[in-house]
Design a protein around this motif. Structure first.
Motif, PDB file in Angstrom:
ATOM      1  N   ILE A  18       0.830  -1.206   0.000  1.00 52.46           N
ATOM      2  CA  ILE A  18       0.000   0.000   0.000  1.00 52.46           C
ATOM      3  C   ILE A  18       0.864   1.256   0.000  1.00 52.46           C
ATOM      4  O   ILE A  18       0.574   2.228  -0.689  1.00 52.46           O
ATOM      5  CB  ILE A  18      -0.950  -0.004   1.215  1.00 52.46           C
ATOM      6  N   GLY A  19       1.934   1.252   0.801  1.00 50.09           N
ATOM      7  CA  GLY A  19       2.786   2.430   0.901  1.00 50.09           C
ATOM      8  C   GLY A  19       3.435   2.782  -0.416  1.00 50.09           C
ATOM      9  O   GLY A  19       3.473   3.955  -0.816  1.00 50.09           O
ATOM     10  N   ARG A  20       3.964   1.792  -1.117  1.00 50.45           N
ATOM     11  CA  ARG A  20       4.601   2.054  -2.406  1.00 50.45           C
ATOM     12  C   ARG A  20       3.573   2.563  -3.413  1.00 50.45           C
ATOM     13  O   ARG A  20       3.828   3.535  -4.134  1.00 50.45           O
ATOM     14  CB  ARG A  20       5.273   0.798  -2.942  1.00 50.45           C
ATOM     15  N   ILE A  79       1.500  16.812   3.586  1.00 53.01           N
ATOM     16  CA  ILE A  79       0.759  15.548   3.723  1.00 53.01           C
ATOM     17  C   ILE A  79       1.624  14.559   4.494  1.00 53.01           C
ATOM     18  O   ILE A  79       2.819  14.414   4.227  1.00 53.01           O
ATOM     19  CB  ILE A  79       0.427  14.942   2.343  1.00 53.01           C
ATOM     20  N   LEU A  80       1.020  13.877   5.447  1.00 57.13           N
ATOM     21  CA  LEU A  80       1.681  12.784   6.160  1.00 57.13           C
ATOM     22  C   LEU A  80       0.795  11.553   6.096  1.00 57.13           C
ATOM     23  O   LEU A  80      -0.374  11.610   6.503  1.00 57.13           O
ATOM     24  CB  LEU A  80       1.933  13.165   7.622  1.00 57.13           C
ATOM     25  N   VAL A  81       1.340  10.456   5.590  1.00 62.23           N
ATOM     26  CA  VAL A  81       0.632   9.179   5.583  1.00 62.23           C
ATOM     27  C   VAL A  81       1.374   8.218   6.497  1.00 62.23           C
ATOM     28  O   VAL A  81       2.477   7.755   6.177  1.00 62.23           O
ATOM     29  CB  VAL A  81       0.529   8.580   4.166  1.00 62.23           C
ATOM     30  N   ASN A  82       0.783   7.923   7.651  1.00 63.24           N
ATOM     31  CA  ASN A  82       1.340   6.958   8.592  1.00 63.24           C
ATOM     32  C   ASN A  82       0.852   5.565   8.206  1.00 63.24           C
ATOM     33  O   ASN A  82      -0.177   5.088   8.693  1.00 63.24           O
ATOM     34  CB  ASN A  82       0.924   7.309  10.021  1.00 63.24           C
ATOM     35  N   ASN A  83       1.608   4.932   7.301  1.00 59.46           N
ATOM     36  CA  ASN A  83       1.192   3.650   6.748  1.00 59.46           C
ATOM     37  C   ASN A  83       1.964   2.465   7.322  1.00 59.46           C
ATOM     38  O   ASN A  83       1.444   1.349   7.342  1.00 59.46           O
ATOM     39  CB  ASN A  83       1.370   3.683   5.230  1.00 59.46           C
ATOM     40  N   ALA A  84       3.197   2.676   7.776  1.00 56.91           N
ATOM     41  CA  ALA A  84       4.035   1.559   8.221  1.00 56.91           C
ATOM     42  C   ALA A  84       3.338   0.749   9.305  1.00 56.91           C
ATOM     43  O   ALA A  84       2.777   1.310  10.248  1.00 56.91           O
ATOM     44  CB  ALA A  84       5.376   2.083   8.731  1.00 56.91           C
ATOM     45  N   GLY A  85       3.396  -0.560   9.166  1.00 59.19           N
ATOM     46  CA  GLY A  85       2.764  -1.417  10.156  1.00 59.19           C
ATOM     47  C   GLY A  85       3.245  -2.851  10.035  1.00 59.19           C
ATOM     48  O   GLY A  85       3.695  -3.279   8.964  1.00 59.19           O
ATOM     49  N   VAL A 182      -5.875  -6.866   1.463  1.00 54.37           N
ATOM     50  CA  VAL A 182      -5.220  -6.249   0.322  1.00 54.37           C
ATOM     51  C   VAL A 182      -4.136  -7.199  -0.187  1.00 54.37           C
ATOM     52  O   VAL A 182      -3.446  -7.854   0.605  1.00 54.37           O
ATOM     53  CB  VAL A 182      -4.585  -4.892   0.697  1.00 54.37           C
ATOM     54  N   ALA A 183      -3.976  -7.265  -1.491  1.00 52.90           N
ATOM     55  CA  ALA A 183      -3.005  -8.168  -2.112  1.00 52.90           C
ATOM     56  C   ALA A 183      -1.593  -7.630  -1.931  1.00 52.90           C
ATOM     57  O   ALA A 183      -0.998  -7.060  -2.844  1.00 52.90           O
ATOM     58  CB  ALA A 183      -3.330  -8.363  -3.590  1.00 52.90           C
ATOM     59  N   PRO A 211      -3.323  -2.855  -4.079  1.00 50.06           N
ATOM     60  CA  PRO A 211      -2.753  -1.716  -3.351  1.00 50.06           C
ATOM     61  C   PRO A 211      -3.139  -0.366  -3.930  1.00 50.06           C
ATOM     62  O   PRO A 211      -3.367   0.591  -3.178  1.00 50.06           O
ATOM     63  CB  PRO A 211      -1.248  -1.971  -3.445  1.00 50.06           C
ATOM     64  N   VAL A 212      -3.234  -0.261  -5.250  1.00 52.61           N
ATOM     65  CA  VAL A 212      -3.567   1.031  -5.861  1.00 52.61           C
ATOM     66  C   VAL A 212      -4.974   1.486  -5.480  1.00 52.61           C
ATOM     67  O   VAL A 212      -5.255   2.689  -5.457  1.00 52.61           O
ATOM     68  CB  VAL A 212      -3.383   0.978  -7.389  1.00 52.61           C
TER      69      VAL A 212
END
Length: 245
Positions: A18-20, A79-85, A182-183, A211-212
């Motif tokens: 998702i992040g990429r 913009i900040l996207v806190n996606n790492a998990g 999500v794949a 992911p897109v």
């Protein structure tokens, strides 16, 4: 005109999944993106507007370094996207071990806290900004595994609302996204086919997201199209929660 022309974004956990997809989508829409992760992306990013930054989201020092560099080079962060998990052991509460629990808390919950603590003062000073915290359907509903994951994603959901209330007077928006299945490699490789099948069978669309598809939801929240949304939960789960209610 692209939807993020001239914006400066940080996207964590951006080497894959998702992040990429989010980093690449934001760049396609005109943003300069700091794509961060603990591992190098492979293959590397083709778009020159994406700048990779090696970064442990559980480190306050690493956040300070990232924010200093982004502001020094670009003048601001929009913009900040806190996606790492991470999932950790994905064990139920009775079987969870403390080492895995602590690491999941550090990445999934302390990471977004540190990111917002580092970035929000700059956004509030400029009276503009959008923060997107990636929670999960497991922040809204439960299954009989993943105790630490559940705990962190539920906490991210509520921390998002708190930050939205704090920052709303300064025109800074904070929202959460709640993906279903999500794949991505953790699902395709690490999650058992049986578990995936059960979850998909309980969803309205009956398939995984790409992911897109999550990246496009992030784009909406990052852009001015969502200008009157803050403290909201954007569920992108193929109808899992709808069917289960």
């Amino acid at each position: 005109m692209s939807r993020l022309d001239g914006k400066i974004a940080i996207v964590t956990g951006a080497s894959g999944g998702i992040g990429r997809a989010t980093a690449e989508t934001f760049a396609e829409e005109g943003a300069i993106v700091y794509a961060t992760d603990v591992t190098e992306p492979s293959p590397g990013f083709a778009d020159a507007r994406i700048r990779f930054f090696k970064h442990d989201v559980a480190s306050a020092e690493a956040w300070d370094q990232l924010v200093v560099e982004a502001i020094a080079r670009c003048g601001r962060i929009d913009i900040l996207v806190n996606n790492a998990g991470i999932g950790g052991s994905m064990a139920p509460v009775t079987d969870e071990n403390l080492e895995s629990w602590d690491r999941v808390i550090a990445v999934n919950l302390t990471g977004p806290f540190l990111g917002m603590r580092a970035v929000l003062p700059h956004m509030r000073e400029r009276k503009t900004g959008s923060v997107i915290n990636v929670s999960s359907i497991w922040g809204n509903a439960a299954v009989a595994f993943g105790a630490a994951y559940h705990a962190t994603k539920g906490a991210v959901r509520q921390l998002t609302k708190h930050a939205a209330v704090v920052c709303g007077p300064d025109n800074v928006r904070v929202n959460s996204v709640h993906p279903g299945v999500v794949a991505t490699p953790p699902v395709l490789v690490a999650q058992s086919p049986e578990a995936t099948s059960v979850i998909l069978g309980a969803s309205a669309l009956g398939r995984m997201a790409q992911p897109v598809e999550l990246a496009r939801a992030m784009l909406f929240l990052a852009s001015d199209d969502s200008g009157f949304m803050t403290g909201s939960e954007l569920v992108v789960d193929g109808g899992y929660l709808a069917k289960g209610s």
